[in-house]
Design an enzyme around this catalytic site. Structure first.
Site, PDB file in Angstrom:
ATOM      1  N   GLU A 124       0.856  -1.187   0.000  1.00  0.00           N
ATOM      2  CA  GLU A 124       0.000   0.000   0.000  1.00  0.00           C
ATOM      3  C   GLU A 124       0.894   1.240   0.000  1.00  0.00           C
ATOM      4  O   GLU A 124       1.803   1.346   0.835  1.00  0.00           O
ATOM      5  CB  GLU A 124      -0.904   0.033   1.236  1.00  0.00           C
ATOM      6  CG  GLU A 124      -1.842   1.234   1.196  1.00  0.00           C
ATOM      7  CD  GLU A 124      -2.571   1.486   2.502  1.00  0.00           C
ATOM      8  OE1 GLU A 124      -3.794   1.357   2.527  1.00  0.00           O
ATOM      9  OE2 GLU A 124      -1.908   1.815   3.519  1.00  0.00           O
ATOM     10  N   HIS A 180      -4.745   9.672  14.113  1.00  0.00           N
ATOM     11  CA  HIS A 180      -4.522   8.234  14.282  1.00  0.00           C
ATOM     12  C   HIS A 180      -4.176   7.933  15.743  1.00  0.00           C
ATOM     13  O   HIS A 180      -4.702   6.998  16.336  1.00  0.00           O
ATOM     14  CB  HIS A 180      -3.394   7.787  13.352  1.00  0.00           C
ATOM     15  CG  HIS A 180      -3.260   6.293  13.244  1.00  0.00           C
ATOM     16  ND1 HIS A 180      -2.466   5.578  14.091  1.00  0.00           N
ATOM     17  CD2 HIS A 180      -3.826   5.396  12.408  1.00  0.00           C
ATOM     18  CE1 HIS A 180      -2.544   4.286  13.769  1.00  0.00           C
ATOM     19  NE2 HIS A 180      -3.365   4.156  12.750  1.00  0.00           N
TER      20      HIS A 180
HETATM   21  P1  0O2 Z   1      -2.961   1.410  10.309  1.00  0.00           P
HETATM   22  O1  0O2 Z   1      -2.783   1.281  11.770  1.00  0.00           O
HETATM   23  O2  0O2 Z   1      -2.556   2.755   9.799  1.00  0.00           O
HETATM   24  O3  0O2 Z   1      -2.321   0.296   9.530  1.00  0.00           O
HETATM   25  P2  0O2 Z   1      -8.448  -1.668   4.524  1.00  0.00           P
HETATM   26  O4  0O2 Z   1      -8.146  -1.249   5.951  1.00  0.00           O
HETATM   27  O5  0O2 Z   1      -7.393  -1.184   3.549  1.00  0.00           O
HETATM   28  O6  0O2 Z   1      -8.714  -3.124   4.348  1.00  0.00           O
HETATM   29  P3  0O2 Z   1     -10.139   0.459   4.257  1.00  0.00           P
HETATM   30  O7  0O2 Z   1     -10.291   0.908   5.683  1.00  0.00           O
HETATM   31  O8  0O2 Z   1     -11.262   0.728   3.330  1.00  0.00           O
HETATM   32  O9  0O2 Z   1      -9.800  -1.027   4.176  1.00  0.00           O
HETATM   33  O10 0O2 Z   1      -8.822   1.087   3.660  1.00  0.00           O
HETATM   34  P4  0O2 Z   1      -8.459   2.561   3.640  1.00  0.00           P
HETATM   35  O11 0O2 Z   1      -9.629   3.425   3.919  1.00  0.00           O
HETATM   36  O12 0O2 Z   1      -7.741   2.771   2.367  1.00  0.00           O
HETATM   37  O13 0O2 Z   1      -7.492   2.697   4.909  1.00  0.00           O
HETATM   38  C1  0O2 Z   1      -6.239   2.133   4.905  1.00  0.00           C
HETATM   39  C2  0O2 Z   1      -5.315   2.957   5.785  1.00  0.00           C
HETATM   40  O14 0O2 Z   1      -5.511   4.358   5.553  1.00  0.00           O
HETATM   41  C3  0O2 Z   1      -5.552   2.805   7.277  1.00  0.00           C
HETATM   42  O15 0O2 Z   1      -4.915   1.639   7.724  1.00  0.00           O
HETATM   43  C4  0O2 Z   1      -4.945   4.093   7.816  1.00  0.00           C
HETATM   44  O16 0O2 Z   1      -3.534   4.008   7.819  1.00  0.00           O
HETATM   45  C5  0O2 Z   1      -5.356   5.092   6.766  1.00  0.00           C
HETATM   46  N1  0O2 Z   1      -6.649   5.693   7.110  1.00  0.00           N
HETATM   47  C6  0O2 Z   1      -7.846   5.436   6.551  1.00  0.00           C
HETATM   48  N2  0O2 Z   1      -8.814   6.196   7.106  1.00  0.00           N
HETATM   49  C7  0O2 Z   1      -8.217   6.946   8.061  1.00  0.00           C
HETATM   50  C8  0O2 Z   1      -8.692   7.952   8.974  1.00  0.00           C
HETATM   51  O17 0O2 Z   1      -9.870   8.294   9.049  1.00  0.00           O
HETATM   52  N3  0O2 Z   1      -7.749   8.523   9.805  1.00  0.00           N
HETATM   53  C9  0O2 Z   1      -6.431   8.166   9.772  1.00  0.00           C
HETATM   54  N4  0O2 Z   1      -5.604   8.789  10.609  1.00  0.00           N
HETATM   55  N5  0O2 Z   1      -5.954   7.221   8.918  1.00  0.00           N
HETATM   56  C10 0O2 Z   1      -6.832   6.623   8.069  1.00  0.00           C
HETATM   57  P5  0O2 Z   1      -5.413   0.841   8.984  1.00  0.00           P
HETATM   58  O18 0O2 Z   1      -5.132  -0.587   8.758  1.00  0.00           O
HETATM   59  O19 0O2 Z   1      -6.804   1.218   9.310  1.00  0.00           O
HETATM   60  O20 0O2 Z   1      -4.538   1.357  10.142  1.00  0.00           O
END
Ligand code: 0O2
Length: 267
Positions: free
Chosen positions: A140, A156
């Site tokens: 990613e 976050h």
């Molecule tokens: P971490 O702890 O950062 O690894 P997916 O999670 O990819 O299966 P989703 O949620 O549709 O499905 O994917 P999306 O929206 O592309 O989000 C992937 C990552 O983007 C997240 O990883 C976060 O790092 C970031 N992200 C998405 N939405 C938000 C938000 O509202 N706030 C913040 N700060 N970061 C966000 P993870 O695995 O959720 O968390």
């Protein structure tokens, strides 16, 4: 699963992250070596921890045997740009590369998330060579401006702190900060057009802003929240006035405050 087995599975992802950081940093070097402005300001990367993989598998009801297919951010690269326009340049650069294949893109800049989150996400497949041969992995790539990164990092950590019970007043402040960050990015974009003529002065201003944002981000970890909020408000006020000397003086004062906290933490 045994720790040794996790290591075997995650090692190629670590290799992919290391290789991609080198490659994106090389792009910065290529621009700078010809004296051109680089749309990439900074590159970082990480491999998801075992505990985050387990947490995500549980949350999304993913069978452990399938986590490599279903979790697409085991390897994560973050590319930081100075301006929103640079993000789309980087997206183009990635689309044109022969060593990664884009399988999915999410534009959270055009389609801002309800939380206020803005960023451009690309899922690419990337091959690494291991002792067992070639392995194709998903990676990613998150592409954001410095300002978007500043907001997302703080949001976050607050999300992590409060889980699903974030107090309404904090949520509101985050939402209004997201609005301020959007204006900041728009203002910086206006500056960007002029900068092509006055790149030096602009680089200085962007560096001061980057230093200030990094300092504020670090202060969130050690200082009183009220104090940091006030510093943040002061920054936005000074930034909006547009006086570079005042901005530089503010940055200097912030360096002193940060040094004070660092000294306190060493006692
Ligand atoms: P971490 O702890 O950062 O690894 P997916 O999670 O990819 O299966 P989703 O949620 O549709 O499905 O994917 P999306 O929206 O592309 O989000 C992937 C990552 O983007 C997240 O990883 C976060 O790092 C970031 N992200 C998405 N939405 C938000 C938000 O509202 N706030 C913040 N700060 N970061 C966000 P993870 O695995 O959720 O968390």
């Amino acid at each position: 699963m045994e720790i040794q087995l996790w290591r075997e599975i995650l090692d190629p992802y670590a290799l992919a992250v290391d290789e991609l950081i080198i490659k994106f940093n090389h792009i910065i070097d290529e621009y700078r070596h010809v004296g051109a402005y680089s749309p990439i300001e900074q590159v970082t990367g990480r491999v998801k921890t075992i505990s985050s993989i387990l947490e995500k598998s549980q949350k999304k009801k993913i069978e452990l045997a399938k986590f490599e297919d279903e979790i697409d951010d085991i390897a994560g690269i973050r590319i930081i740009c100075q301006f929103v326009e640079d993000i789309y340049k980087v997206v183009d650069i990635i689309r044109r590369r022969s060593d990664m294949r884009v399988v999915n893109e999410k534009d959270y800049i055009e389609n801002v998330k309800k939380s206020g989150y803005r960023s451009y996400h690309m899922i690419v497949t990337y091959d690494v060579e291991t002792l067992k041969g070639k392995k194709e992995l998903q990676v990613e790539i998150q592409i954001r401006t410095l300002a978007m990164n500043f907001w997302a990092t703080i949001e976050h950590s607050l999300q992590y702190k409060y889980k699903s019970n974030m107090p309404e007043n904090i949520r509101e402040r985050l939402s209004s900060a997201a609005g301020a960050i959007l204006i900041l990015d728009q203002e910086m974009s206006v500056v960007r057009d002029e900068i092509m003529d006055a790149q030096n002065s602009f680089t200085i201003k962007a560096n001061i802003v980057a230093d200030i944002l990094t300092n504020i981000q670090n202060l969130y970890k050690v200082a009183n929240k009220q104090e940091v909020m006030k510093i943040q408000d002061d920054f936005l006020r000074i930034y909006q006035k547009g006086d570079q000397t005042e901005l530089a003086e503010f940055s200097h004062q912030l360096d002193l405050i940060s040094a004070r906290y660092r000294a306190q933490s060493l006692r």
